[in-house]
Design an enzyme around this catalytic site. Structure first.
Site, mmCIF file in Angstrom:
data_model
loop_
_atom_site.group_PDB
_atom_site.id
_atom_site.type_symbol
_atom_site.label_atom_id
_atom_site.label_comp_id
_atom_site.label_asym_id
_atom_site.label_seq_id
_atom_site.Cartn_x
_atom_site.Cartn_y
_atom_site.Cartn_z
ATOM 1 N N CYS A 1 3.058 1.774 -3.143
ATOM 2 C CA CYS A 1 3.420 2.037 -4.552
ATOM 3 C C CYS A 1 2.208 1.974 -5.472
ATOM 4 O O CYS A 1 1.711 2.993 -5.950
ATOM 5 C CB CYS A 1 4.491 1.061 -5.030
ATOM 6 S SG CYS A 1 6.034 1.171 -4.102
ATOM 7 N N ARG A 2 1.711 0.781 -5.739
ATOM 8 C CA ARG A 2 0.698 0.621 -6.784
ATOM 9 C C ARG A 2 -0.709 1.031 -6.353
ATOM 10 O O ARG A 2 -1.370 1.791 -7.075
ATOM 11 C CB ARG A 2 0.692 -0.843 -7.266
ATOM 12 C CG ARG A 2 1.967 -1.214 -8.005
ATOM 13 C CD ARG A 2 2.098 -2.712 -8.173
ATOM 14 N NE ARG A 2 2.346 -3.381 -6.893
ATOM 15 C CZ ARG A 2 2.456 -4.687 -6.732
ATOM 16 N NH1 ARG A 2 2.311 -5.485 -7.788
ATOM 17 N NH2 ARG A 2 2.699 -5.201 -5.539
ATOM 18 N N ASN B 1 0.823 -1.235 0.000
ATOM 19 C CA ASN B 1 0.000 0.000 0.000
ATOM 20 C C ASN B 1 0.851 1.278 0.000
ATOM 21 O O ASN B 1 0.451 2.295 0.571
ATOM 22 C CB ASN B 1 -0.993 0.009 1.175
ATOM 23 C CG ASN B 1 -2.082 1.071 1.068
ATOM 24 O OD1 ASN B 1 -2.580 1.556 2.079
ATOM 25 N ND2 ASN B 1 -2.465 1.467 -0.137
HETATM 26 P P1 4NP Z 1 3.307 -2.110 -3.451
HETATM 27 O O1 4NP Z 1 4.894 -2.296 -3.504
HETATM 28 O O2 4NP Z 1 2.728 -3.459 -3.096
HETATM 29 O O3 4NP Z 1 2.950 -1.686 -4.839
HETATM 30 O O4 4NP Z 1 3.016 -1.059 -2.397
HETATM 31 C C1 4NP Z 1 5.612 -2.847 -2.444
HETATM 32 C C2 4NP Z 1 5.902 -2.055 -1.353
HETATM 33 C C3 4NP Z 1 6.626 -2.584 -0.294
HETATM 34 C C4 4NP Z 1 7.032 -3.897 -0.349
HETATM 35 C C5 4NP Z 1 6.714 -4.693 -1.440
HETATM 36 C C6 4NP Z 1 6.004 -4.160 -2.498
HETATM 37 N N1 4NP Z 1 7.783 -4.419 0.733
HETATM 38 O O5 4NP Z 1 8.244 -5.569 0.615
HETATM 39 O O6 4NP Z 1 7.973 -3.727 1.743
#
Ligand code: 4NP
Length: 163
Positions: free
Chosen positions: A15-16, A13
């Site tokens: 980036c995407r 929660n």
């Molecule tokens: P998101 O990206 O799922 O698009 O927010 C990520 C953000 C953090 C992590 C992995 C993906 N993480 O491993 O902390």
């Protein structure tokens, strides 16, 4: 008419899904439809709970003049009762949300974001928005482009279903 509630979900929660939320809000506002929709985002994990979106997510949105006020939180069981639509960014997330959906006998529509991407490629059978977290700025720009067109088509879908 009842507001339609939409939740975008990814892993962290930061980036995407906050980018999808920001683009969805931007497009419904531009179309004068903001009264009809409520949008939020969440992550499968709680690693970034309470944080603003990743600086690279905020930077790419800012380049296009779009704000990103979202604060990270983990998905919770009651989201499956409260949101009419849940849009997942990748298969692993989709599977987790579907499990919550089944155990709560939820009536939410649980979908993959890229089902609404008109440019999904034949080589992308898993309908994933690629995770940019360990990548460079170009990866964030690519996610922006995917989410921009996917959100527009998702809004068209909602407007045709809920006239
Ligand atoms: P998101 O990206 O799922 O698009 O927010 C990520 C953000 C953090 C992590 C992995 C993906 N993480 O491993 O902390």
């Amino acid at each position: 008419m009842e507001q339609i509630k939409v939740l975008f979900v990814c892993l962290g929660n930061i980036c995407r899904s906050p980018m999808a939320e920001a683009l969805f809000v931007h497009h419904v506002q531009s179309a004068g439809l903001h009264d009809r929709y409520f949008a939020d985002s969440a992550g499968i994990g709680n690693w970034h709970e309470g944080e603003l979106a990743d600086a690279r997510t905020r930077a790419v949105l800012q380049n296009y003049g779009i704000a990103c006020p979202s604060v990270a939180r983990q998905i919770r069981p009651r989201d499956l009762s409260e949101f009419h639509y849940i849009l997942n960014m990748e298969q692993a997330v989709h599977e987790q949300v579907l499990k919550m959906h089944q155990s709560r006998q939820s009536t939410s529509q649980v979908l993959l974001m890229r089902q609404f991407d008109p440019q999904i490629g034949e080589l992308e059978p898993d309908y994933t928005v690629p995770d940019p977290y360990y990548k460079d700025d170009d990866a964030f720009e690519l996610v922006y482009q995917i989410l921009d067109r996917s959100c527009l088509h998702f809004i068209q879908h909602l407007e045709s279903k809920h006239q």
